[in-house]
Design a protein around this motif. Structure first.
Motif, PDB file in Angstrom:
ATOM      1  N   LEU A   1       0.828  -1.196   0.000  1.00 39.43           N
ATOM      2  CA  LEU A   1       0.000   0.000   0.000  1.00 39.43           C
ATOM      3  C   LEU A   1       0.870   1.256   0.000  1.00 39.43           C
ATOM      4  CD1 LEU A   1      -3.081   0.049   0.026  1.00 39.43           C
ATOM      5  CD2 LEU A   1      -2.980   0.561   2.457  1.00 39.43           C
ATOM      6  N   ARG A   2       0.507   2.225  -0.841  1.00 39.67           N
ATOM      7  CA  ARG A   2       1.217   3.499  -0.885  1.00 39.67           C
ATOM      8  C   ARG A   2       0.396   4.642  -0.301  1.00 39.67           C
ATOM      9  NH1 ARG A   2       4.012   3.581  -6.932  1.00 39.67           N
ATOM     10  NH2 ARG A   2       5.302   1.714  -6.647  1.00 39.67           N
ATOM     11  N   ARG A   3      -0.926   4.516  -0.441  1.00 40.53           N
ATOM     12  CA  ARG A   3      -1.802   5.563   0.103  1.00 40.53           C
ATOM     13  C   ARG A   3      -2.978   4.920   0.810  1.00 40.53           C
ATOM     14  NH1 ARG A   3      -5.168  10.405  -3.073  1.00 40.53           N
ATOM     15  NH2 ARG A   3      -5.796  11.517  -1.171  1.00 40.53           N
ATOM     16  N   LEU A   4      -3.267   5.406   2.018  1.00 40.08           N
ATOM     17  CA  LEU A   4      -4.398   4.916   2.800  1.00 40.08           C
ATOM     18  C   LEU A   4      -5.244   6.092   3.245  1.00 40.08           C
ATOM     19  CD1 LEU A   4      -5.950   2.674   4.320  1.00 40.08           C
ATOM     20  CD2 LEU A   4      -4.384   3.046   6.249  1.00 40.08           C
ATOM     21  N   VAL A   5      -6.535   6.028   2.945  1.00 38.87           N
ATOM     22  CA  VAL A   5      -7.491   7.027   3.419  1.00 38.87           C
ATOM     23  C   VAL A   5      -8.397   6.320   4.411  1.00 38.87           C
ATOM     24  CG1 VAL A   5      -9.338   8.624   2.775  1.00 38.87           C
ATOM     25  CG2 VAL A   5      -7.376   8.285   1.235  1.00 38.87           C
ATOM     26  N   LEU A   6      -8.165   6.567   5.687  1.00 42.94           N
ATOM     27  CA  LEU A   6      -8.885   5.893   6.770  1.00 42.94           C
ATOM     28  C   LEU A   6      -9.274   6.924   7.826  1.00 42.94           C
ATOM     29  CD1 LEU A   6      -9.800   3.069   7.749  1.00 42.94           C
ATOM     30  CD2 LEU A   6      -7.616   2.873   8.921  1.00 42.94           C
ATOM     31  N   PRO A   7     -10.348   7.683   7.559  1.00 41.98           N
ATOM     32  CA  PRO A   7     -10.708   8.796   8.452  1.00 41.98           C
ATOM     33  C   PRO A   7     -11.203   8.380   9.827  1.00 41.98           C
ATOM     34  CG  PRO A   7     -11.712   9.029   6.270  1.00 41.98           C
ATOM     35  CD  PRO A   7     -11.209   7.630   6.393  1.00 41.98           C
ATOM     36  N   ALA A   8     -11.544   7.092  10.025  1.00 43.43           N
ATOM     37  CA  ALA A   8     -12.029   6.632  11.342  1.00 43.43           C
ATOM     38  C   ALA A   8     -11.497   5.234  11.608  1.00 43.43           C
ATOM     39  CB  ALA A   8     -13.554   6.625  11.376  1.00 43.43           C
ATOM     40  N   TRP A   9     -10.930   5.029  12.804  1.00 50.87           N
ATOM     41  CA  TRP A   9     -10.461   3.673  13.120  1.00 50.87           C
ATOM     42  C   TRP A   9     -10.794   3.298  14.565  1.00 50.87           C
ATOM     43  CZ3 TRP A   9      -4.995   5.360  11.375  1.00 50.87           C
ATOM     44  CH2 TRP A   9      -4.331   6.078  12.356  1.00 50.87           C
TER      45      TRP A   9
END
Length: 298
Positions: free
Chosen positions: A117-125
């Motif tokens: 993975l190069r980019r991760l968009v994870l606004p909530a975890w």
């Protein structure tokens, strides 16, 4: 074949490149619905890396309710089943080709497994435990860009990124940003090049720490932020309506210093109304994806 008979070509006889071109118009639900099982030719086309460079799940939301205890959300079983199925099939078909993974801000995942993975968009975890996110980061040595929520204890994730992701340079934090978070960034990620804090409550001291402590920073986006200054107790935080000369001078070295603090700006008004913690569900669908920094816009 007798004279006059037309030549009949079967779908599975189509050139793989043509099939891939057709499949590029499919969304993630269509790609994972079973077309890979039609025949060997279709399965081969479904596994083409071109289809899987970006896995966009931003249209998928969890059916959840807020609860007072950790992880502060309860997600319905059907939401988990749909997400698990999509991820399982996508990971199988992509065969490690996914470079960008995008989640909706109201999609609460419980684990991550995407090598390369190069980019991760994870606004909530909320539902991902500390051990889970740390284990995931160790699997992403090529990670360059992360969109994440504001968290109370940022050092553990920043330290993992610093130790495992040598090319990491782009960060977006969605939520409150204080001196503690800023100090953590300068300690663990001094080579950060792009930082977006748009639509957040931003402490002035935290902004100064960023400008002083990130020497390689090129782009800083504080558009629509609620800029505040701490006051001695019992006074509350004071809202700053204009960026002062000190900040402007320190930011002059940046290639881009993106700001907006206009009274007539609808986004600035919304940030103020939400007290620096945006309730994105109240607004237009997909609005949360916007960013004035081009490399972070979705």
């Amino acid at each position: 074949m007798e004279e006059g008979d037309s030549v009949v070509r079967r779908w599975e006889d189509l050139d793989t490149d043509i099939l891939v071109k057709i499949f590029q118009s499919f969304d993630i639900f269509e790609l994972t619905k079973g077309i890979a099982h039609v025949c060997s030719s279709w399965r081969l086309a479904c596994r083409d890396p071109i289809l899987w460079k970006t896995l966009d799940l931003s249209m998928l939301k969890s059916n959840f309710i807020k609860i007072p205890l950790e992880p502060y959300v309860y997600v319905g079983g059907q939401s988990d089943e749909i997400l698990t199925r999509l991820l399982k099939i996508s990971l199988s078909l992509s065969h490690g080709s996914i470079l960008t993974l995008i989640f909706h801000f109201n999609l609460y995942v419980s684990d991550e497994q995407c090598p390369r993975l190069r980019r991760l968009v994870l606004p909530a975890w909320n539902r991902i435990k500390k051990t889970g996110i740390c284990r995931a980061v160790r699997m992403w040595p090529d990670l360059e860009s992360l969109t994440m929520p504001s968290i109370a204890n940022p050092p553990y994730i920043m330290e993992e990124i610093a130790n495992n992701c040598k090319n990491f340079s782009v960060l977006k934090v969605m939520g409150l940003f204080d001196k503690y978070f800023a100090t953590t960034l300068t300690e663990y990620l001094p080579n950060l090049k792009v930082l977006s804090l748009r639509c957040s409550m931003l402490n002035r001291d935290a902004l100064l720490i960023i400008l002083d402590g990130l020497p390689n920073l090129e782009v800083l986006n504080i558009s629509h932020c609620l800029l505040v200054e701490s006051q001695p107790p019992p006074a509350q935080k004071r809202v700053i309506k204009e960026i002062d000369k000190t900040i402007l001078e320190k930011a002059s070295r940046l290639r881009e210093f993106l700001t907006c603090m206009e009274d007539n700006c609808i986004m600035c008004q919304r940030t103020k109304t939400d007290e620096g913690l945006m309730r994105w569900y109240k607004y237009e669908e997909g609005l949360w994806k916007a960013d004035e920094a081009s490399c972070l816009a979705l």
